[in-house]
Design an enzyme around this catalytic site. Sequence first.
Site, mmCIF file in Angstrom:
data_model
loop_
_atom_site.group_PDB
_atom_site.id
_atom_site.type_symbol
_atom_site.label_atom_id
_atom_site.label_comp_id
_atom_site.label_asym_id
_atom_site.label_seq_id
_atom_site.Cartn_x
_atom_site.Cartn_y
_atom_site.Cartn_z
ATOM 1 N N GLY A 239 -9.823 56.837 12.734
ATOM 2 C CA GLY A 239 -10.357 58.397 11.413
ATOM 3 C C GLY A 239 -11.535 57.549 10.717
ATOM 4 O O GLY A 239 -12.185 56.451 10.921
ATOM 5 N N THR B 275 -2.520 60.387 5.159
ATOM 6 C CA THR B 275 -2.214 59.364 4.506
ATOM 7 C C THR B 275 -1.945 58.612 3.152
ATOM 8 O O THR B 275 -1.124 59.509 2.962
ATOM 9 C CB THR B 275 -3.806 59.137 4.330
HETATM 10 N N1 ASP Z 1 -7.227 60.639 7.441
HETATM 11 C C1 ASP Z 1 -6.499 60.287 8.612
HETATM 12 C C2 ASP Z 1 -7.380 60.224 9.652
HETATM 13 O O1 ASP Z 1 -7.741 60.924 10.230
HETATM 14 C C3 ASP Z 1 -5.624 61.581 8.647
HETATM 15 C C4 ASP Z 1 -4.869 62.070 7.443
HETATM 16 O O2 ASP Z 1 -5.771 61.118 6.334
HETATM 17 O O3 ASP Z 1 -4.939 63.280 7.962
HETATM 18 O O4 ASP Z 1 -6.715 59.417 10.220
#
Ligand code: ASP
Length: 317
Positions: free
Chosen positions: A206, A176
């Site tokens: 998410g 992200t």
């Molecule tokens: N937080 C992001 C999501 O769950 C993914 C990540 O940061 O790894 O979509």
Amino acid sequence: MTIPALALHGGCGAPAPEALGVADWEALHRDLAAALHAGHAVLRRGGPALDAVEAAVVVLEDSPHFNAGHGAALCEDGRHELDASIMNGADLAAGAVCTVRRTRNPVRLARAVMERSGCVLLAGDAADAFAQRIGLDSVPNRHFTTPRRVQALAQLKALAQRGGIGRASEAERHGTVGAAALDAEGHLAAATSTGGYNNKPVGRVGDSPIIGAGTYARDGVCAISCTGMGEVFVRHVVAHELAARMRHGGATLEAASRALMEEELAGEDVGMGWVALDASGQVVAPFNTLGMARGWVDAEGRGWIGVHREMSCLGRL
Ligand code: ASP
């Protein structure tokens, strides 16, 4: 007048040092530094924190090295669905988009949703159509695809078939990008953008576009952008939880951040991280994985970037 501050991240799913070649590491660091420069340039000329976080995140979205925009993770059907959000601490204005497939810079669209739609969250085709209507860059879905993501998806599918998906590394799955900023007027802002995780179900949303989960900013308190398994961040309302611990519990940023990771979220057994700053420009950037691409500008105006434990100084920006 406040001394401006900026912190950004490129996700807690950083590859192991040996997973990338020298040229790729150099390119990743270059893009991280470029994002820091872009955000800081806004703050240095007295611009708003909101513009700074957007500028930094756009650079990270356009880089193939991070899981957002170009270089984003792939859904199980081999296409991309992108989520993003932005929040202005001055008035708690916020905008977000989820499952967009054609908008080149989802964070720009999140900002437009905040300022021009009357909504906080727009989803899917309607969000892409809104982007097109207001003249934001539209691209074919394959614009976001990189060979590394195609390979990662194939590996994850093979692993899942053998029943070993639980062994997939954070780097194979997650990432992200995001930023938090404090401007010279004392206003805070935060923004986050993501492709989610590799092999995610189509339609899955998410934490990144959920205000209070993956992104939050409130003047006088903090600005935060999160990374990690989104479902956990949604259930614990992590970004708002940090602000609440500070605002209602009187905790410092440092103490609130530590309690969040080491107590509140300790039982979750997932990779996670965030960058956050408080109203005085104090920065935290904790993570519990092998690495988290990250950077910040210190009180003397020096830029710092790093991925694993050590940070390198870019000098005065
Ligand atoms: N937080 C992001 C999501 O769950 C993914 C990540 O940061 O790894 O979509």
